[in-house]
Design a protein around this motif. Structure first.
Motif, PDB file in Angstrom:
ATOM      1  N   LEU A  77       0.826  -1.216   0.000  1.00  0.00           N
ATOM      2  CA  LEU A  77       0.000   0.000   0.000  1.00  0.00           C
ATOM      3  C   LEU A  77       0.855   1.260   0.000  1.00  0.00           C
ATOM      4  CD1 LEU A  77      -2.858  -1.032   2.462  1.00  0.00           C
ATOM      5  CD2 LEU A  77      -2.976  -0.843  -0.031  1.00  0.00           C
ATOM      6  N   ALA A  81       0.828   1.500  -4.000  1.00  0.00           N
ATOM      7  CA  ALA A  81      -0.461   2.185  -4.104  1.00  0.00           C
ATOM      8  C   ALA A  81      -0.394   3.638  -3.664  1.00  0.00           C
ATOM      9  CB  ALA A  81      -1.515   1.441  -3.282  1.00  0.00           C
ATOM     10  N   ILE A  83      -0.355   4.931  -0.623  1.00  0.00           N
ATOM     11  CA  ILE A  83      -1.122   5.274   0.572  1.00  0.00           C
ATOM     12  C   ILE A  83      -0.185   5.844   1.634  1.00  0.00           C
ATOM     13  CG2 ILE A  83      -2.517   4.322   2.465  1.00  0.00           C
ATOM     14  CD1 ILE A  83      -4.015   4.532  -0.169  1.00  0.00           C
ATOM     15  N   PRO A 165      -7.059   9.299   0.487  1.00  0.00           N
ATOM     16  CA  PRO A 165      -7.170   7.846   0.651  1.00  0.00           C
ATOM     17  C   PRO A 165      -6.537   7.328   1.940  1.00  0.00           C
ATOM     18  CG  PRO A 165      -6.580   8.380  -1.605  1.00  0.00           C
ATOM     19  CD  PRO A 165      -6.488   9.662  -0.841  1.00  0.00           C
ATOM     20  N   GLY A 167      -5.702   3.545   4.141  1.00  0.00           N
ATOM     21  CA  GLY A 167      -5.635   2.093   4.171  1.00  0.00           C
ATOM     22  C   GLY A 167      -6.305   1.587   5.439  1.00  0.00           C
ATOM     23  N   GLY A 197     -10.387   5.575  -3.679  1.00  0.00           N
ATOM     24  CA  GLY A 197      -8.939   5.388  -3.685  1.00  0.00           C
ATOM     25  C   GLY A 197      -8.407   4.815  -2.391  1.00  0.00           C
ATOM     26  N   SER A 198      -9.297   4.669  -1.383  1.00  0.00           N
ATOM     27  CA  SER A 198      -8.898   4.009  -0.142  1.00  0.00           C
ATOM     28  C   SER A 198      -8.852   2.500  -0.369  1.00  0.00           C
ATOM     29  CB  SER A 198      -9.887   4.346   0.978  1.00  0.00           C
ATOM     30  OG  SER A 198      -9.830   5.718   1.310  1.00  0.00           O
ATOM     31  N   TYR A 199      -8.244   1.808   0.570  1.00  0.00           N
ATOM     32  CA  TYR A 199      -8.093   0.353   0.456  1.00  0.00           C
ATOM     33  C   TYR A 199      -8.569  -0.340   1.733  1.00  0.00           C
ATOM     34  CZ  TYR A 199      -5.171   0.735  -3.745  1.00  0.00           C
ATOM     35  OH  TYR A 199      -4.699   0.991  -5.020  1.00  0.00           O
ATOM     36  N   VAL A 246      -7.375  -6.399  -5.400  1.00  0.00           N
ATOM     37  CA  VAL A 246      -6.002  -6.369  -5.895  1.00  0.00           C
ATOM     38  C   VAL A 246      -5.569  -7.812  -6.150  1.00  0.00           C
ATOM     39  CG1 VAL A 246      -3.618  -5.828  -5.262  1.00  0.00           C
ATOM     40  CG2 VAL A 246      -5.470  -4.233  -4.674  1.00  0.00           C
ATOM     41  N   ARG A 282      -9.506  -2.082  -3.462  1.00  0.00           N
ATOM     42  CA  ARG A 282      -9.543  -0.617  -3.580  1.00  0.00           C
ATOM     43  C   ARG A 282     -10.987  -0.126  -3.696  1.00  0.00           C
ATOM     44  NH1 ARG A 282      -9.497   3.494  -7.500  1.00  0.00           N
ATOM     45  NH2 ARG A 282      -7.998   5.183  -7.071  1.00  0.00           N
ATOM     46  N   LYS A 283     -11.280   0.943  -2.984  1.00  0.00           N
ATOM     47  CA  LYS A 283     -12.601   1.549  -3.076  1.00  0.00           C
ATOM     48  C   LYS A 283     -12.678   2.405  -4.332  1.00  0.00           C
ATOM     49  CE  LYS A 283     -15.918   4.461  -0.589  1.00  0.00           C
ATOM     50  NZ  LYS A 283     -16.215   5.212   0.659  1.00  0.00           N
ATOM     51  N   ARG A 284     -13.737   2.200  -5.100  1.00  0.00           N
ATOM     52  CA  ARG A 284     -13.891   2.950  -6.346  1.00  0.00           C
ATOM     53  C   ARG A 284     -14.231   4.415  -6.084  1.00  0.00           C
ATOM     54  NH1 ARG A 284     -17.952  -1.758  -8.410  1.00  0.00           N
ATOM     55  NH2 ARG A 284     -16.394  -3.403  -8.632  1.00  0.00           N
TER      56      ARG A 284
END
Length: 284
Positions: A77, A81, A83, A165, A167, A197-199, A246, A282-284
């Motif tokens: 992340l 990513a 984050i 975003p 995590g 964009g968060s995970y 992912v 991942r959050k859309r």
């Protein structure tokens, strides 16, 4: 002095009375610590863990694989990513490397909020509140089921920017939430507060590979006052509904991006021994 009489000062609120460690009954964080070989546990925790080991001799493997998975996830992340903020719920007793140590080694400006409801974790909170000058770490004493307390806490609000975003780390915690508390709704409420964009990174015990052994362990913990509910893979995958998984998806822990770090037990343990699925989405 009995275990139950043991009190610790409250590092989060020094003006408040000492924290009752409730050492007369086991707590998941302390049982987990014992299974990892730690020393921050008490007789009730050790007794519950030993009973679990008698029911399933592989009970030490999942905690080690969870720690290894967590390190790989935070590395992914942070490094891939991008984050820079983490909300780690169900932190447990500090065990190196902690989230901030992994993230801030890559990105010193990373910010982390740790959340747990075990008083002994609170007593160790200062160990979690050390990090780089560029970043920030905070600790919140709260229960996963009290989502409003978590999201509205000053610790979170002064540390994380919820317009950027985040995590969300739910590592080895949702199997302690029974269906009656609607674990999916809890996870969704937390995700709803986070921007696109968060995970979500999540691990969960399963009975898919050794159902009788893990149900026996769950029954032992329930008798000692600790709720544990193992779930099959489709129910674990449901936590990721509406998110973009992912690669490689929801897998037994050693099979999730092993290139990012070592396995928790050296040689790859069997699926039966691990009995934990994990995934990142991942959050859309």
């Amino acid at each position: 002095m009995t275990d139950r009489d043991q009190l610790e000062p409250n590092p989060e609120r020094p003006d408040k009375p000492a924290v009752d460690l409730r050492t007369d009954r086991p707590h998941p964080a302390r049982v987990y610590d014992y299974l990892l070989g730690g020393k921050d546990n008490f007789a009730a925790d050790r007794a519950a863990a030993e009973q679990g080991l008698k029911a399933n001799g592989n009970s030490r493997v999942p905690p080690r694989e969870n720690r290894a998975f967590l390190s790989r996830v935070v590395r992914y992340l942070t490094e891939e990513a991008g984050i820079r903020q983490f909300l780690d719920i169900g932190t447990g007793i500090p065990t190196a490397p902690n989230v901030h140590q992994v993230a801030q080694a890559i990105a010193p400006d990373s910010r982390i909020v740790y959340v747990d409801n075990d008083p002994i974790v609170l007593a160790h909170a200062r160990a979690l509140l050390t990090g780089t000058p560029e970043g920030r770490t905070e600790y919140l004493d709260a229960d996963l089921r009290d989502v409003d307390r978590i999201l509205d806490s000053p610790q979170l609000r002064r540390t994380l920017d919820l317009d950027q975003p985040v995590g969300l780390l739910l590592i080895a915690i949702m199997h302690f939430v029974p269906d009656s508390d609607d674990p999916y709704a809890l996870a969704n409420r937390l995700l709803d507060a986070l921007p696109s964009g968060s995970y979500l990174a999540l691990t969960h015990l399963t009975g898919d590979f050794a159902p009788e052994a893990w149900e026996a362990v769950a029954a032992i913990y329930r008798r000692t006052g600790v709720t544990m509910q193992v779930r099959p893979k489709p129910q674990i995958e449901r936590f990721f509904d509406g998110l973009d998984l992912v690669e490689p998806g929801v897998r037994v822990l050693p099979d999730w991006r092993p290139d990012l770090g070592p396995a928790g037990t050296g040689e790859r343990p069997s699926d039966v021994a691990v009995s934990v699925y994990g995934g990142v989405a991942r959050k859309r």
